[in-house]
Design an enzyme around this catalytic site. Structure first.
Site, PDB file in Angstrom:
ATOM      1  N   LYS A 174       0.830  -1.214   0.000  1.00  0.00           N
ATOM      2  CA  LYS A 174       0.000   0.000   0.000  1.00  0.00           C
ATOM      3  C   LYS A 174       0.860   1.258   0.000  1.00  0.00           C
ATOM      4  CE  LYS A 174      -2.134  -1.044   3.804  1.00  0.00           C
ATOM      5  NZ  LYS A 174      -1.437  -2.319   4.045  1.00  0.00           N
ATOM      6  N   GLU A 200       1.920   6.590  11.274  1.00  0.00           N
ATOM      7  CA  GLU A 200       3.051   6.174  10.441  1.00  0.00           C
ATOM      8  C   GLU A 200       4.277   5.831  11.297  1.00  0.00           C
ATOM      9  OE1 GLU A 200       3.706   6.625   6.402  1.00  0.00           O
ATOM     10  OE2 GLU A 200       2.195   5.332   7.282  1.00  0.00           O
ATOM     11  N   ARG A 201       5.095   4.922  10.783  1.00  0.00           N
ATOM     12  CA  ARG A 201       6.389   4.679  11.415  1.00  0.00           C
ATOM     13  C   ARG A 201       7.307   5.868  11.113  1.00  0.00           C
ATOM     14  NH1 ARG A 201       4.633   0.302   8.626  1.00  0.00           N
ATOM     15  NH2 ARG A 201       4.248  -1.620   9.799  1.00  0.00           N
TER      16      ARG A 201
END
Length: 486
Positions: A174, A200-201
């Site tokens: 994705k 998010e990382r």
């Protein structure tokens, strides 16, 4: 205004000039949940409060517990809070800086720069909770938003000013697909790009920022992040903050906006965390009972007006690859195009790993995309569906037991599957293969030629990971490839 903007500094200044401060005191602290007692009238829901050392802790009112007590969620770390601490009602919602000064910058939910540069000098500040655009001012479009990605442009054309979702489990591509769309669209896109990272990382945020800077599209983009290590309240509000910036560019700057969100499921997840912290009774599969209304409050702000459009592409994590999960089904309802990513196709080496039969778009009608595009897309789907039905027979009895007509269909379907793969610009450093951007006309032409049987004598591998069909290296199919047709 100070050069270094702190959470709520601008809100405090404005509130002080407009009204006397409403002061309260902390009654209880339970992690990110803070109960506050006020003597005067209670602040309304979603109002911003400040407390802690130098008033750096930002709270948002969630529930009125009694006539003098509110329950709040902390949007940043609540470390150091204790009972009896003073709480200041700012008199406003959380506000987000807006304006062209944000272009090329990476911000958090408070509008603070997190890219290591100086503080943002914004033209204005808008509240993140804003009314929806009235129906009378909304516009719709039948214009297709081309991405240069063959499988998407053919089978799930995106709507300019519409909402599109990319559904898939963990590790099916994705984020890679989102990055490729940024690369393909931002360079030829006349408006502004806005990337919203929810949960998010930190590694992904840094990689995204570096990639956009190197490709030269950063100066027309804004990145807003609520990262995975932040409290659920911040992750829950970063989507609203990003939409506020998008609405400014649409309504004031009068520009088209490309809004990319990764990942909408993290918004739902953070809402579930907030709901649990507030002590609300969960609904189906543990989700909050307010899932539908919270998602609608975010999604319905993504729309177009006469002054500009907001085109949204959203990555959606699907828990356990189950498309019947409540989060996925509620998100489906808001979208004009759904791109489903398949773990099975990824394991077979088909990239992008798009499920060609499950992917669909409301734009794929003859009146919008034209008869030729529509008919080719339907023929491709039909032959792929027939191939899917024949796979069981092939696995049990072998390709030889099929009729000549069915063998031809299998041959075409396998070539179509390989033709609809594509090397990406964002993966060049890993694969060593140059990325390809394919015009829609070339995609349709390639599928027509494969359906006509033009490449029946050409090896399947010649159609794998290429751009247009003109790149096919015409070599006769070997007997080994015939043997492996199933």
């Amino acid at each position: 205004m100070n050069n270094q903007v702190q959470p709520g500094d601008h809100q405090q200044n404005r509130a002080e000039s407009n009204q006397a401060r409403n002061h309260g005191h902390i009654l209880a602290v339970r992690g990110n949940v803070v109960d506050v007692r006020f003597q005067s009238p209670l602040p309304p829901r979603n109002q911003q409060l400040h407390t802690g050392k130098k008033n750096k802790v930002v709270l948002e009112v969630q529930i009125h517990l009694s006539k003098n007590t509110v329950r709040c969620i902390a949007l940043n770390s609540s470390r150091g809070l204790s009972r009896g601490m003073e709480v200041i009602d700012t008199g406003s919602f959380l506000r987000m800086p807006v304006g062209k000064a944000l272009l090329g910058r990476m911000l958090n939910v408070f509008g603070e720069a997190v890219d290591g540069k100086e503080a943002v000098q914004a033209e204005d500040y808008w509240p993140i909770h804003r009314p929806l655009l009235p129906l009378a001012e909304r516009t719709t479009s039948t214009e297709v938003f081309a991405t240069g990605i063959k499988a998407i442009d053919l089978l799930a054309p995106l709507e300019r000013g519409g909402k599109s979702g990319m559904f898939g489990g963990a590790g099916v591509g994705k984020t890679v697909l989102i990055n490729e769309m940024i690369n393909n669209m931002a360079q030829r896109y006349e408006g502004y790009s806005l990337f919203c990272g929810i949960g998010e990382r930190m590694r992904e945020a840094e990689e995204m920022y570096s990639a956009m800077r190197e490709s030269g599209v950063l100066e027309k983009a804004v990145l807003i992040y609520g990262q995975m290590n932040e409290p659920p309240g911040a992750r829950f509000r970063v989507g609203h903050a990003a939409l506020t910036v998008a609405e400014y560019f649409r309504d004031v700057a009068k520009r088209d906006v490309l809004l990319l969100i990764d990942n909408v499921f993290r918004f739902v997840q953070s809402g579930t965390e907030v709901s649990g912290l507030m002590g609300r009774v969960p609904s189906r599969v543990g989700y909050q009972s307010t899932l539908a209304s919270e998602l609608a409050a975010l999604e319905e702000r993504i729309c177009s007006s006469r002054s500009g459009s907001i085109t949204s592409v959203q990555a959606v994590y699907v828990p356990a690859d189950d498309l019947t999960d409540p989060s996925a089904t509620h998100i489906f309802a808001h979208l004009s195009a759904s791109i489903v990513l398949s773990r099975k196709r990824a394991s077979q080496g088909f990239y992008p790993s798009i499920d060609l039969l499950a992917t669909d778009s409301k734009m794929l009608t003859p009146t919008i995309v034209g008869k030729r595009h529509y008919q080719v897309a339907q023929q491709v789907r039909s032959i792929l569906a027939e191939y899917e039905d024949l796979k069981d027979i092939i696995s049990m009895l072998g390709i030889e037991e099929l009729s000549r007509e069915d063998r031809d269909k299998v041959s075409k379907a396998r070539r179509l599957e390989r033709f609809l793969t594509q090397p990406f610009f964002t993966t060049e450093q890993f694969t060593g293969t140059a990325g390809k951007l394919v015009p829609l006309e070339k995609t349709i032409e390639g599928c027509e030629r494969i359906l006509a049987g033009e490449f029946a004598e050409v090896g399947e591998k010649a159609l794998y990971m290429i751009g247009s069909v003109d790149e096919v290296n015409v070599q006769p199919e070997t007997s080994l490839e015939n043997a492996n047709l199933a």
